[in-house]
Design an enzyme around this catalytic site. Structure first.
Site, PDB file in Angstrom:
ATOM      1  N   ALA A   1       0.852  -1.207   0.000  1.00 58.18           N
ATOM      2  CA  ALA A   1       0.000   0.000   0.000  1.00 58.18           C
ATOM      3  C   ALA A   1       0.881   1.248   0.000  1.00 58.18           C
ATOM      4  O   ALA A   1       1.287   1.746  -1.053  1.00 58.18           O
ATOM      5  CB  ALA A   1      -0.943  -0.038   1.187  1.00 58.18           C
ATOM      6  N   ARG A   2       1.216   1.726   1.174  1.00 59.33           N
ATOM      7  CA  ARG A   2       2.118   2.868   1.320  1.00 59.33           C
ATOM      8  C   ARG A   2       2.982   2.664   2.562  1.00 59.33           C
ATOM      9  O   ARG A   2       2.475   2.198   3.612  1.00 59.33           O
ATOM     10  CB  ARG A   2       1.319   4.184   1.496  1.00 59.33           C
ATOM     11  CG  ARG A   2       0.758   4.739   0.187  1.00 59.33           C
ATOM     12  CD  ARG A   2       1.871   5.208  -0.736  1.00 59.33           C
ATOM     13  NE  ARG A   2       1.387   5.702  -2.012  1.00 59.33           N
ATOM     14  CZ  ARG A   2       1.229   4.957  -3.110  1.00 59.33           C
ATOM     15  NH1 ARG A   2       1.495   3.658  -3.073  1.00 59.33           N
ATOM     16  NH2 ARG A   2       0.832   5.491  -4.237  1.00 59.33           N
TER      17      ARG A   2
ATOM     18  N   GLU B   1      11.106   7.177  -0.241  1.00 56.14           N
ATOM     19  CA  GLU B   1      11.467   6.379  -1.418  1.00 56.14           C
ATOM     20  C   GLU B   1      12.391   7.173  -2.327  1.00 56.14           C
ATOM     21  O   GLU B   1      12.038   8.302  -2.695  1.00 56.14           O
ATOM     22  CB  GLU B   1      10.203   5.954  -2.169  1.00 56.14           C
ATOM     23  CG  GLU B   1       9.367   4.972  -1.357  1.00 56.14           C
ATOM     24  CD  GLU B   1       8.135   4.439  -2.097  1.00 56.14           C
ATOM     25  OE1 GLU B   1       7.921   4.803  -3.262  1.00 56.14           O
ATOM     26  OE2 GLU B   1       7.400   3.651  -1.489  1.00 56.14           O
TER      27      GLU B   1
ATOM     28  N   HIS C   1       9.028  -0.480  -4.924  1.00 53.65           N
ATOM     29  CA  HIS C   1       7.715   0.040  -5.337  1.00 53.65           C
ATOM     30  C   HIS C   1       7.363  -0.465  -6.750  1.00 53.65           C
ATOM     31  O   HIS C   1       7.185   0.321  -7.684  1.00 53.65           O
ATOM     32  CB  HIS C   1       7.704   1.581  -5.297  1.00 53.65           C
ATOM     33  CG  HIS C   1       6.310   2.140  -5.186  1.00 53.65           C
ATOM     34  ND1 HIS C   1       6.024   3.314  -4.536  1.00 53.65           N
ATOM     35  CD2 HIS C   1       5.124   1.701  -5.663  1.00 53.65           C
ATOM     36  CE1 HIS C   1       4.729   3.565  -4.615  1.00 53.65           C
ATOM     37  NE2 HIS C   1       4.161   2.593  -5.302  1.00 53.65           N
ATOM     38  N   LEU C   2       7.266  -1.780  -6.829  1.00 53.22           N
ATOM     39  CA  LEU C   2       7.036  -2.421  -8.138  1.00 53.22           C
ATOM     40  C   LEU C   2       5.599  -2.880  -8.343  1.00 53.22           C
ATOM     41  O   LEU C   2       5.289  -3.495  -9.359  1.00 53.22           O
ATOM     42  CB  LEU C   2       7.953  -3.662  -8.277  1.00 53.22           C
ATOM     43  CG  LEU C   2       9.443  -3.412  -8.451  1.00 53.22           C
ATOM     44  CD1 LEU C   2      10.183  -4.748  -8.601  1.00 53.22           C
ATOM     45  CD2 LEU C   2       9.687  -2.547  -9.688  1.00 53.22           C
TER      46      LEU C   2
ATOM     47  N   ALA D   1       2.831  -1.722  -9.297  1.00 53.39           N
ATOM     48  CA  ALA D   1       2.096  -1.395 -10.533  1.00 53.39           C
ATOM     49  C   ALA D   1       2.932  -1.660 -11.768  1.00 53.39           C
ATOM     50  O   ALA D   1       2.484  -1.390 -12.880  1.00 53.39           O
ATOM     51  CB  ALA D   1       1.694   0.082 -10.491  1.00 53.39           C
TER      52      ALA D   1
HETATM   53  N1  LIG Z   1       2.613  -0.789  -4.538  1.00 52.90           N
HETATM   54  C1  LIG Z   1       2.027  -0.307  -5.602  1.00 52.90           C
HETATM   55  O1  LIG Z   1       2.636  -0.121  -6.642  1.00 52.90           O
HETATM   56  C2  LIG Z   1       0.574   0.004  -5.545  1.00 52.90           C
HETATM   57  C3  LIG Z   1      -0.230  -0.202  -6.684  1.00 52.90           C
HETATM   58  C4  LIG Z   1      -1.597   0.110  -6.598  1.00 52.90           C
HETATM   59  C5  LIG Z   1      -2.115   0.605  -5.404  1.00 52.90           C
HETATM   60  N2  LIG Z   1      -1.290   0.818  -4.355  1.00 52.90           N
HETATM   61  C6  LIG Z   1      -1.794   1.337  -3.094  1.00 52.90           C
HETATM   62  O2  LIG Z   1      -2.687   0.375  -2.567  1.00 52.90           O
HETATM   63  C7  LIG Z   1      -3.670   1.008  -1.767  1.00 52.90           C
HETATM   64  C8  LIG Z   1      -5.046   0.503  -2.176  1.00 52.90           C
HETATM   65  O3  LIG Z   1      -5.333   0.812  -3.521  1.00 52.90           O
HETATM   66  P1  LIG Z   1      -6.791   0.492  -4.102  1.00 52.90           P
HETATM   67  O4  LIG Z   1      -6.719   0.762  -5.544  1.00 52.90           O
HETATM   68  O5  LIG Z   1      -7.250  -0.802  -3.613  1.00 52.90           O
HETATM   69  O6  LIG Z   1      -7.615   1.648  -3.384  1.00 52.90           O
HETATM   70  P2  LIG Z   1      -9.143   1.576  -2.971  1.00 52.90           P
HETATM   71  O7  LIG Z   1      -9.524   2.969  -2.728  1.00 52.90           O
HETATM   72  O8  LIG Z   1      -9.913   0.790  -3.960  1.00 52.90           O
HETATM   73  O9  LIG Z   1      -9.141   0.786  -1.586  1.00 52.90           O
HETATM   74  C9  LIG Z   1      -8.687   1.313  -0.397  1.00 52.90           C
HETATM   75  C10 LIG Z   1      -9.567   0.759   0.688  1.00 52.90           C
HETATM   76  O10 LIG Z   1      -9.014   1.137   1.935  1.00 52.90           O
HETATM   77  C11 LIG Z   1     -10.092   1.333   2.800  1.00 52.90           C
HETATM   78  N3  LIG Z   1      -9.723   2.068   3.996  1.00 52.90           N
HETATM   79  C12 LIG Z   1      -9.665   3.412   4.174  1.00 52.90           C
HETATM   80  N4  LIG Z   1      -9.312   3.691   5.428  1.00 52.90           N
HETATM   81  C13 LIG Z   1      -9.125   2.503   6.053  1.00 52.90           C
HETATM   82  C14 LIG Z   1      -8.770   2.134   7.354  1.00 52.90           C
HETATM   83  N5  LIG Z   1      -8.519   3.049   8.294  1.00 52.90           N
HETATM   84  N6  LIG Z   1      -8.685   0.825   7.655  1.00 52.90           N
HETATM   85  C15 LIG Z   1      -8.940  -0.118   6.727  1.00 52.90           C
HETATM   86  N7  LIG Z   1      -9.315   0.180   5.467  1.00 52.90           N
HETATM   87  C16 LIG Z   1      -9.386   1.471   5.130  1.00 52.90           C
HETATM   88  C17 LIG Z   1     -11.120   2.027   1.951  1.00 52.90           C
HETATM   89  O11 LIG Z   1     -12.418   1.912   2.510  1.00 52.90           O
HETATM   90  C18 LIG Z   1     -10.983   1.287   0.653  1.00 52.90           C
HETATM   91  O12 LIG Z   1     -11.921   0.233   0.568  1.00 52.90           O
HETATM   92  C19 LIG Z   1      -3.434   2.494  -1.968  1.00 52.90           C
HETATM   93  O13 LIG Z   1      -2.622   2.961  -0.911  1.00 52.90           O
HETATM   94  C20 LIG Z   1      -2.640   2.577  -3.245  1.00 52.90           C
HETATM   95  O14 LIG Z   1      -1.891   3.734  -3.310  1.00 52.90           O
HETATM   96  C21 LIG Z   1       0.036   0.521  -4.396  1.00 52.90           C
HETATM   97  O1  LIG Z   2      -0.640   4.148  -6.050  1.00 54.24           O
HETATM   98  C1  LIG Z   2      -0.291   3.516  -7.034  1.00 54.24           C
HETATM   99  O2  LIG Z   2      -0.935   3.478  -8.086  1.00 54.24           O
HETATM  100  C2  LIG Z   2       0.939   2.702  -6.949  1.00 54.24           C
HETATM  101  O3  LIG Z   2       1.650   2.983  -5.811  1.00 54.24           O
HETATM  102  C3  LIG Z   2       1.772   2.749  -8.173  1.00 54.24           C
HETATM  103  O4  LIG Z   2       2.581   3.871  -8.195  1.00 54.24           O
HETATM  104  P1  LIG Z   2       3.606   4.037  -9.395  1.00 54.24           P
HETATM  105  O5  LIG Z   2       2.811   4.367 -10.584  1.00 54.24           O
HETATM  106  O6  LIG Z   2       4.493   5.156  -9.010  1.00 54.24           O
HETATM  107  O7  LIG Z   2       4.320   2.762  -9.566  1.00 54.24           O
END
Ligand SMILES: NC(=O)c1ccc[n+]([C@@H]2O[C@H](COP(=O)([O-])OP(=O)(O)OC[C@H]3O[C@@H](n4cnc5c(N)ncnc54)[C@H](O)[C@@H]3O)[C@@H](O)[C@H]2O)c1
Ligand SMILES: O=C(O)[C@H](O)COP(=O)(O)O
Length: 599
Positions: A286-287, A316, A335-336, A338
């Site tokens: 997530a983050r 990062e 941070h891979l 995506a």
């Molecule tokens: N590592 C990566 O490259 C990568 C890629 C895509 C997404 N992400 C991250 O993943 C996370 C989720 O993305 P998503 O697309 O599923 O978003 P999303 O908005 O679909 O889902 C997030 C969920 O978190 C829930 N939430 C909010 N506050 C909360 C809390 N206190 N406790 C528990 N749940 C809570 C929301 O209700 C929601 O259902 C984001 O932080 C996004 O930035 C990271």
């Molecule tokens: O929030 C996101 O969509 C992911 O963390 C992906 O981020 P990036 O595009 O920098 O890989």
């Protein structure tokens, strides 16, 4: 009823010289339309919602690598500057030449960036989900729309979460490094099985639910915590929604999938680690900020957490000497989540379409800091949106120099049910009309309420419910400015406010009331309002002054109290008459006051 309020400085108006002022109490009258409406229909674009209007080809700065399909979509519409790895200083310099900026998670779009753009930046496109690297408050204050690409990388992130889960359980990364170092440590890298274990998914949104679905396929028992997720969606894939404490207390594995917000920052910390089952394993795609990273190092050292697999970090890239990264129980990726070919192409297309749409003035479905207005509602409201802005423009130009506008009352007359009329767009456009003619501020749907509040402008809205068929969303809009003097006394209604009302006729906005006088003039070009003693020949006299100067009259309408009493003539003109011509109109003996208003 929505209200934009504040208490600071009122709007001030410059004195105007071209109006004759007198104060006669005037009552409402009937109107006589003298010319049919011109058939021209101005196809105003929806640019007013978001952008300031782009005459030249817009420029889009792509500050991080974007997939080719997205780039070519952008290039069909805009000049595209791909400049990666910019320093903050370089970004701030370039941004003043750009209408849109596209970033991934590696670029911090700070307040300084918006300030440096000097109002040119209209759209920030985040090619991904998380918008924690964009200062949303600063974007909104600067009227800059932020859009993201929330769906195209969901599967990639979920797959990476599962990859980390399995790799961590079987020590894949550590064993690989060991083999490459010439060792053969089969006893050291005995792992744990996933089947039958409990996985707690924290954050059951798009990625979280895809992780849950895949973990079920691996034979895991999946529970989830998400205060906002619907239980039936969880149930549909065989997942039980539980409290945060229950989730962390019973999990063998925890996978994090919530956004980074003030509420989720450092959700996993010394206190929460202490409540976990000893030997728990944690995955974070997530983050980084949702974990207190120092506390995680302590939990790893004490054995509460057996292993962690992390794709994201508070900083990062993380510092080279980070205890967390160097910890032997930690598997780390840069941070891979995506970063698959498929996801990057998808994200690039998703963000390019959103940015181009926003630059064209369409309301993006993925707007992060503006209200979503469904496209059917938008097309129905479009002529009323135009009307709303023009009524705001007219009303504010009627205010006498030196007056301070603080209170604006808007009434929407409709036969629709109250929850069937979304007034946010209309309010934003009235605000735009009220503020832009007397300031250098650019107002749009994103910053309208903020700008009104900042300027001490209180806009109250009310709905006037009418009987009849709700075929049209609105019958008329009334804009009133209270507690001010007017440069055109007849614009003050019996109740003491500057009053203008308008309707949409055949898709064209019309001014239908000024003060207490009924008029009917299409709101195209500009308008001269004249109060005179009703008598024959007035239309001809005013028309010939304008004709002498080749000013085209598009429309004329007279509203009067009664024959031969006071009348207000509204004259639509295509060109702006010279000061001399306006003075000649003022010098016509029967004319008691007049005002020229620009639309
Ligand atoms: N590592 C990566 O490259 C990568 C890629 C895509 C997404 N992400 C991250 O993943 C996370 C989720 O993305 P998503 O697309 O599923 O978003 P999303 O908005 O679909 O889902 C997030 C969920 O978190 C829930 N939430 C909010 N506050 C909360 C809390 N206190 N406790 C528990 N749940 C809570 C929301 O209700 C929601 O259902 C984001 O932080 C996004 O930035 C990271
Ligand atoms: O929030 C996101 O969509 C992911 O963390 C992906 O981020 P990036 O595009 O920098 O890989």
């Amino acid at each position: 009823m929505a209200t934009a309020t504040a208490t600071s400085q009122p709007l001030r108006f410059p004195s105007q010289s071209l109006s004759l002022s007198s104060k006669l109490p005037l009552s409402s009258a009937f109107s006589v339309s003298l010319h049919p409406r011109r058939a021209t229909s101005r196809s105003r674009s929806l640019l007013v919602f978001i952008s300031a209007g782009l005459d030249a080809k817009p420029t889009v700065l792509v500050a991080e690598k974007l997939g080719d399909a997205g780039l070519s979509l952008l290039k069909d519409f805009a000049n595209v500057d791909c400049s990666y790895n910019l320093t903050t200083e370089e970004l701030c310099t370039k941004i003043s030449l750009c209408d849109a900026l596209i970033v991934r998670s590696g670029t911090k779009v700070t307040r300084e960036v918006f300030e440096s753009s000097s109002g040119r930046l209209k759209v920030v496109g985040r090619a991904g989900v998380g918008i924690d690297n964009v200062d949303l408050a600063a974007a909104t204050e600067h009227g800059c729309l932020v859009v993201n690409a929330p769906t195209a990388n969901t599967v990639a992130a979920a797959e990476h979460g599962i990859a980390l889960l399995a790799a961590m359980a079987r020590n894949v990364a550590q064993a690989d490094a060991s083999v490459k170092a010439g060792k053969w440590q089969r006893n050291k890298y005995v792992g744990v099985s996933l089947v039958g274990k409990t996985l707690a998914v924290l954050g059951f949104g798009k990625v979280g639910s895809e992780v849950a679905r895949r973990a079920k396929g691996l034979g895991m028992n999946v529970i989830a915590h998400d205060p906002y997720a619907p239980a039936d969606r969880a149930r549909a894939i065989g997942v039980e929604l539980v409290s945060f404490d229950d989730a962390i207390a019973s999990a063998d594995f925890i996978s994090l999938h919530m956004p980074l917000t003030a509420a989720t920052s450092k959700m996993l910390n010394d206190d929460t680690f202490a409540k976990m089952k000893k030997g728990v394993r944690i995955v974070n795609v997530a983050r980084g900020g949702v974990i207190d990273e120092d506390a995680l190092v302590r939990a790893l050292d004490s054995g509460i957490v057996a292993q962690a697999a992390l794709d994201v970090f508070t900083e990062e890239p993380p510092p080279k000497d980070s205890k967390l990264i160097l910890h032997e129980l930690v598997t780390a990726t840069p941070h891979l989540g995506a970063s698959t070919m498929e996801a990057q192409e998808g994200v690039a297309i998703e963000i390019a379409e959103a940015v181009v749409g926003a630059l064209k003035g369409e309301l993006a479905a993925t707007a992060v800091n503006a209200p979503m207005v469904p496209s059917e509602v938008l097309s129905e409201l479009k002529p009323f949106v135009d009307l709303a802005e023009k009524l705001g423009r007219l009303a504010v130009q009627l205010v006498a120099g030196g007056s301070g506008v603080k209170t604006v009352k808007v009434a929407y007359a409709t036969s629709r049910a109250p929850d069937d009329l979304d007034t946010r767009l209309l309010r934003a456009m009235i605000t735009k009309g009220l503020i832009e003619p007397i300031s250098s501020v650019f107002v749009n749907l994103v910053n309208a309420d903020f700008t009104a509040k900042q300027r001490g402008l209180r806009i109250t809205e009310e709905r006037v419910l009418l009987d009849g068929s709700p075929e049209n969303p609105l019958e008329f809009i009334q804009v009133q400015i209270a507690n001010v003097e007017s440069r055109f006394a007849s614009a003050i209604s019996d109740s003491g406010e500057i009053n203008v009302e308008g309707r949409v006729k055949d898709g064209i906005p019309h001014l239908t009331k000024v003060g207490s006088f009924d008029v009917d003039v299409s709101l195209e070009g500009s308008i001269i309002l004249c109060r005179q003693v009703d008598q024959p020949g007035m239309i001809g006299k005013v028309g010939s002054v304008l004709g002498e100067e080749n000013v085209n009259v598009s429309f004329m309408s007279v509203g009067r109290i009664a024959p031969r009493k006071q009348a207000v003539m509204a004259i639509g003109v295509d060109e702006q008459p010279s000061k001399e011509s306006l003075k000649k109109i003022g010098d016509i003996p029967a004319v008691e006051e007049f005002v020229f208003l620009k639309l």
